[in-house]
Design an enzyme around this catalytic site. Structure first.
Site, mmCIF file in Angstrom:
data_model
loop_
_atom_site.group_PDB
_atom_site.id
_atom_site.type_symbol
_atom_site.label_atom_id
_atom_site.label_comp_id
_atom_site.label_asym_id
_atom_site.label_seq_id
_atom_site.Cartn_x
_atom_site.Cartn_y
_atom_site.Cartn_z
ATOM 1 N N ASP A 17 0.807 -1.219 0.000
ATOM 2 C CA ASP A 17 0.000 0.000 0.000
ATOM 3 C C ASP A 17 0.844 1.274 0.000
ATOM 4 O OD1 ASP A 17 0.882 -0.590 2.571
ATOM 5 O OD2 ASP A 17 -1.105 -1.015 3.349
ATOM 6 N N ASN B 257 -7.925 -2.854 14.107
ATOM 7 C CA ASN B 257 -9.295 -3.205 13.717
ATOM 8 C C ASN B 257 -9.326 -4.430 12.798
ATOM 9 O OD1 ASN B 257 -8.252 -2.234 11.335
ATOM 10 N ND2 ASN B 257 -9.619 -0.477 11.171
ATOM 11 N N GLU C 131 -9.743 -1.886 5.075
ATOM 12 C CA GLU C 131 -10.404 -1.607 6.348
ATOM 13 C C GLU C 131 -11.631 -2.501 6.524
ATOM 14 O OE1 GLU C 131 -8.719 -0.020 8.366
ATOM 15 O OE2 GLU C 131 -8.450 2.102 7.934
ATOM 16 N N HIS D 18 -7.499 -4.822 9.997
ATOM 17 C CA HIS D 18 -7.198 -4.615 8.570
ATOM 18 C C HIS D 18 -5.900 -5.311 8.160
ATOM 19 C CE1 HIS D 18 -4.998 -0.523 9.407
ATOM 20 N NE2 HIS D 18 -4.096 -1.468 9.263
HETATM 21 C C1 F6R Z 1 1.255 -1.554 6.092
HETATM 22 C C2 F6R Z 1 -0.011 -2.256 6.196
HETATM 23 C C3 F6R Z 1 -0.839 -2.217 7.432
HETATM 24 C C4 F6R Z 1 -0.016 -2.440 8.710
HETATM 25 C C5 F6R Z 1 -0.925 -2.362 9.927
HETATM 26 C C6 F6R Z 1 -0.138 -2.530 11.212
HETATM 27 O O1 F6R Z 1 1.851 -1.769 4.825
HETATM 28 O O2 F6R Z 1 -0.384 -2.840 5.246
HETATM 29 O O3 F6R Z 1 -1.829 -3.210 7.358
HETATM 30 O O4 F6R Z 1 0.609 -3.689 8.635
HETATM 31 O O5 F6R Z 1 -1.566 -1.136 9.955
HETATM 32 O O6 F6R Z 1 0.734 -1.458 11.368
HETATM 33 P P1 F6R Z 1 1.871 -1.458 12.490
HETATM 34 O O7 F6R Z 1 2.834 -2.540 12.111
HETATM 35 O O8 F6R Z 1 2.496 -0.106 12.394
HETATM 36 O O9 F6R Z 1 1.187 -1.740 13.772
#
Ligand code: F6R
Length: 256
Positions: free
Chosen positions: A63, A132, A139, A134
């Site tokens: 992403d 959440n 989301e 994701h």
């Molecule tokens: C990032 C991504 C997100 C993160 C998730 C957890 O490329 O795809 O799904 O993996 O938001 O983020 P952290 O590791 O910062 O807790």
């Protein structure tokens, strides 16, 4: 789903690093799906230390934020170059990250999907998980069949990511993310989760129903999904002792 519980993020990361290093050694032209955020930072540092040969590796990131330039310090382009790419001998032409400044977003997303297919699909997709549930930036209520596209971040995710931007207001609202359907086509999915904040999302993903309210729960339908988590992230699981026993008693040939 395979659930590997380790005492610390360091121990969990060491297993993930072994797994990815093993793939790179076995298949020097492997296609890796990569994630950003706090969770994989230690993993990238360990992969750098292993001095692997990345010359034939192709990467696709999950992403990118919409509307910020690749040079922006909080862009996922910057993150990846800073944490991994500039430290390894990856070929720039083999690095793929969604274009957050694309003029024609749908066309750019379709091109991204075509590029993944042309590369032969993703061998291993690395994932983190949002508080959440994701995965990527899919989301809650994202279609479980979704492809690479624009998404709007939830207030919860913008709050979670405010730590990188200094304030919640500075976090972009829009992102481009590989879809859940795109992620599910990877031949292997490897999800890492650390800390108490992730415990509920992990428990729901592993032991709850498959639901778009917890996008990571779709991994229950993946034929090769491995979760490597620390004790804190495992703290709301119902069957932790079972998962520990399974991992500790793997037949020799199946050990990671
Ligand atoms: C990032 C991504 C997100 C993160 C998730 C957890 O490329 O795809 O799904 O993996 O938001 O983020 P952290 O590791 O910062 O807790």
């Amino acid at each position: 789903m395979e659930i590997i519980i380790q005492p610390t993020p360091e121990a969990a990361t060491a297993i993930a690093a072994r797994l990815i290093a093993g793939l790179i050694r076995e298949k020097p032209a492997a296609v890796l799906g990569l994630a950003t955020g706090s969770t994989p930072e230690r993993l990238y540092a360990q992969l750098v230390d292993l001095k692997l040969d990345w010359t034939k590796i192709t990467t696709f990131n999950l992403d990118e934020y919409v509307g910020i330039s690749p040079q922006h310090p909080q862009s996922y382009h910057s993150f990846m170059w800073e944490k991994l790419f500039r430290h390894v001998n990856v070929a720039i032409k083999n690095v793929n990250i969604p274009d957050g400044l694309a003029k024609n977003v749908p066309a750019s997303c379709e091109a991204y999907e075509r590029k993944i297919a042309a590369a032969g699909g993703i061998d291993l997709q690395l994932l983190g998980i949002g508080t959440n549930g994701h995965i990527g930036f899919n989301e809650q209520t994202s279609s479980l069949a979704s492809r690479t596209r624009i998404k709007t971040l939830t207030p919860q995710t913008r709050k979670d990511n405010a730590r990188f931007f200094g304030s919640e207001e500075a976090v972009p609202h829009h992102v481009i993310t590989m879809g859940i359907g795109s992620i599910m086509e990877a031949r292997q999915c490897l999800l890492l989760a650390f800390g108490k904040k992730k415990a509920r999302a992990v428990a729901e993903a592993v032991e709850g129903p498959v639901t778009a309210m917890n996008p990571a729960s779709v991994l229950q339908l993946h034929k090769k999904a491995t979760l490597i988590i620390d004790e804190e992230a495992a703290s709301e699981l119902k069957l932790p002792d079972y998962y520990r026993w399974v991992y500790d008693n793997k037949p020799e040939w199946q050990k990671l």
